[in-house]
Design a protein around this motif. Structure first.
Motif, PDB file in Angstrom:
ATOM      1  N   ARG A  42       9.040  56.865  82.195  1.00 29.32           N
ATOM      2  CA  ARG A  42       8.105  56.620  81.097  1.00 29.32           C
ATOM      3  C   ARG A  42       7.701  55.150  81.053  1.00 29.32           C
ATOM      4  NH1 ARG A  42       6.167  59.122  76.841  1.00 29.32           N
ATOM      5  NH2 ARG A  42       5.881  57.963  74.931  1.00 29.32           N
ATOM      6  N   ALA A  59       5.030  52.367  72.314  1.00 39.17           N
ATOM      7  CA  ALA A  59       5.665  53.340  73.203  1.00 39.17           C
ATOM      8  C   ALA A  59       6.446  52.635  74.305  1.00 39.17           C
ATOM      9  CB  ALA A  59       4.606  54.260  73.801  1.00 39.17           C
ATOM     10  N   ARG A 103      -0.423  51.317  70.133  1.00 36.93           N
ATOM     11  CA  ARG A 103       0.296  52.567  70.411  1.00 36.93           C
ATOM     12  C   ARG A 103       0.957  52.511  71.779  1.00 36.93           C
ATOM     13  NH1 ARG A 103      -3.728  57.223  69.869  1.00 36.93           N
ATOM     14  NH2 ARG A 103      -2.095  58.334  70.973  1.00 36.93           N
ATOM     15  N   GLN A 118       9.677  51.290  72.915  1.00 32.66           N
ATOM     16  CA  GLN A 118      10.586  52.409  72.685  1.00 32.66           C
ATOM     17  C   GLN A 118      11.195  52.885  74.007  1.00 32.66           C
ATOM     18  OE1 GLN A 118      11.535  53.491  69.544  1.00 32.66           O
ATOM     19  NE2 GLN A 118      13.070  54.551  70.763  1.00 32.66           N
TER      20      GLN A 118
END
Length: 167
Positions: A28, A16, A12, A19
């Motif tokens: 981020r 992320a 995960r 992305q």
């Protein structure tokens, strides 16, 4: 917690991360890289200690890292706010939000109370001397889902009540 769940949290984070690269989301991306670096550091430490299979830490340990990272940032944000550096405080808060995406949902007060009762039963705790056992049980099961600073006094209260108020 099987292997697939261990991969789940790591994958995960990695998904992320990929992305965020595509989205060119700088803040981020840097936060996700920090998470990944912290996980890798722990893996290396586990490998050196000859710990878990090929030095891959468990989901519970990953959650502990995320919990610690969140707490550090909340403390920093508070310090920045007190120092009048709202821009920096906001950045810390944004990091907290990103890290929190990977943490399980926090338990509400009722769920925490129930979890404490179950941990007391599971450990056979009978008095305040067993507090460490109970906290250990809770940390093993609920890392990232409760604030252990607040849970400690609640455990103490339940243990006191269970031993007839002898504390």
């Amino acid at each position: 917690m099987g292997m697939d769940q261990k991969m789940d949290l790591r994958s995960r984070v990695n998904t992320a991360l990929k992305q965020a690269m595509k989205d060119k989301a700088a803040q981020r991306l840097s936060t996700l890289r920090l998470i990944n670096a912290a996980i890798k550091d722990k893996d290396i430490a586990a490998r050196t200690a000859g710990g878990e299979e090929a030095g891959c830490i468990s989901d519970a340990e990953v959650l502990a890292i995320l919990g610690k990272m969140t707490k550090q940032r909340q403390e920093s944000a508070r310090a920045y706010e007190e120092g009048g550096r709202l821009d920096l405080a906001e950045r810390e808060q944004q990091e907290v939000e990103i890290i929190s995406e990977f943490l399980p949902k926090a338990l509400d007060d009722g769920e925490v109370t129930k979890a404490i009762s179950e941990a007391i039963t599971a450990t056979g705790a009978a008095s305040i001397r067993d507090m460490g056992k109970v906290m250990g049980e809770l940390k093993g099961r609920y890392t990232g889902q409760m604030d252990f600073g607040k849970v400690g006094p609640m455990v103490k209260d339940q243990l006191c009540a269970a031993s007839g108020g002898q504390c």
